[in-house]
Design an enzyme around this catalytic site. Sequence first.
Site, PDB file in Angstrom:
ATOM      1  CD  GLU A 131      -2.814   5.882   6.639  1.00  0.00           C
ATOM      2  OE1 GLU A 131      -2.924   5.789   5.223  1.00  0.00           O
ATOM      3  OE2 GLU A 131      -1.800   5.167   7.016  1.00  0.00           O
ATOM      4  CE  LYS A 134       0.648   3.584   4.858  1.00  0.00           C
ATOM      5  NZ  LYS A 134       0.242   3.873   6.250  1.00  0.00           N
ATOM      6  N   GLY A 191       2.029   2.510  10.612  1.00  0.00           N
ATOM      7  CA  GLY A 191       3.069   3.450  10.588  1.00  0.00           C
ATOM      8  C   GLY A 191       3.582   3.856  11.941  1.00  0.00           C
ATOM      9  CG  ASN A 217      -1.687   1.300   1.643  1.00  0.00           C
ATOM     10  OD1 ASN A 217      -1.827   2.198   0.415  1.00  0.00           O
ATOM     11  ND2 ASN A 217      -1.972   1.699   2.660  1.00  0.00           N
ATOM     12  CB  SER A 221       4.839  -1.733  12.062  1.00  0.00           C
ATOM     13  OG  SER A 221       4.430  -0.218  12.497  1.00  0.00           O
ATOM     14  CD  GLU A 257      -3.916  -2.435   7.281  1.00  0.00           C
ATOM     15  OE1 GLU A 257      -2.547  -2.596   6.771  1.00  0.00           O
ATOM     16  OE2 GLU A 257      -4.261  -1.345   7.023  1.00  0.00           O
ATOM     17  CG  HIS A 311      -5.960   2.122   5.071  1.00  0.00           C
ATOM     18  ND1 HIS A 311      -5.472   3.036   5.788  1.00  0.00           N
ATOM     19  CD2 HIS A 311      -5.019   1.219   4.889  1.00  0.00           C
ATOM     20  CE1 HIS A 311      -4.382   2.651   6.214  1.00  0.00           C
ATOM     21  NE2 HIS A 311      -3.835   1.541   5.491  1.00  0.00           N
TER      22      HIS A 311
HETATM   23  C1  PEP Z   1      -0.981   0.300   5.802  1.00  0.00           C
HETATM   24  O1  PEP Z   1      -1.168   1.306   5.625  1.00  0.00           O
HETATM   25  O2  PEP Z   1      -1.687  -0.425   5.335  1.00  0.00           O
HETATM   26  C2  PEP Z   1       0.179  -0.151   6.906  1.00  0.00           C
HETATM   27  C3  PEP Z   1      -0.136  -1.287   7.439  1.00  0.00           C
HETATM   28  O3  PEP Z   1       1.270   0.629   7.037  1.00  0.00           O
HETATM   29  P1  PEP Z   1       2.482   0.315   7.620  1.00  0.00           P
HETATM   30  O4  PEP Z   1       3.076  -1.038   7.144  1.00  0.00           O
HETATM   31  O5  PEP Z   1       3.583   1.557   7.344  1.00  0.00           O
HETATM   32  O6  PEP Z   1       2.283   0.208   9.274  1.00  0.00           O
END
Ligand code: PEP
Length: 249
Positions: free
Chosen positions: A96, A11, A172, A9, A211, A166, A94
Amino acid sequence: MRQKLVVGNWKMVGSLAANLTLLTRIKQAAPALACEIAVCVPFPYLAQARSVLASSPVAWGAQNVSKQPQGAHTGEVAADMLIEFGCRYAIVGHSERRALYGETDDKAARKFAAAARAGITPILCIGETLEERERGVTAEVVSRQLHAVLAQVGVAAFAAAVVAYEPVWAIGTGKTATPAQAQEVHALIRACVAAGSAEVGAALRILYGGSVKPGNAGELFAMPDIDGGLIGGASLVAEDFLAICAAAS
Ligand code: PEP
């Protein structure tokens, strides 16, 4: 047997030059990897992803999709437009988008339905906040988010879908759920879907996101209900993303 899937992803990050380097590296390495690989890129880069990845095993997709069909919805992108660019996947719900753009359970469900109708595999993201985990309501939150979609589209639609667990506190932040914490929620997600159809539940791919890095991917992917990862930050660094794909292979 569920094939492992690793999805990047990106972003809202990218440039034509940087993408070309990243996509080319992934395309070169992919044939030697046993997992399925996909990258979900910003809308303007879908044409580039299609052109670079067309003759490779790497799939591509979008990070969002409109719940509406084409029409007077300025700024939105309809699922049948994504199909024209060869998208196999679209991320919906998601965290975000839930936190910053008012994406509710209902909106995520309608986007899931729009993607599925067009023949795009939705990647439904669900997960609890830190406050919810500390209050001990993780199971309740995740099953509410999942049931909102199940109620709208029915369990059969999950035969052509992916779920990504998630935890919001892990996205992040550098904090990862332990393999045991993630497995517990993945098993719950599978059980919720299996309650509607044992067959669909058993075949459903459930990704972990939050992460994931080369150093922790192997132990997460070794858990019985973790079928790969949704990778944010680390998907922008070719070596890291490919090391994560190798851990899934
Ligand atoms: C994401 O944005 O779906 C995500 C898992 O981000 P990160 O791996 O940076 O935590």
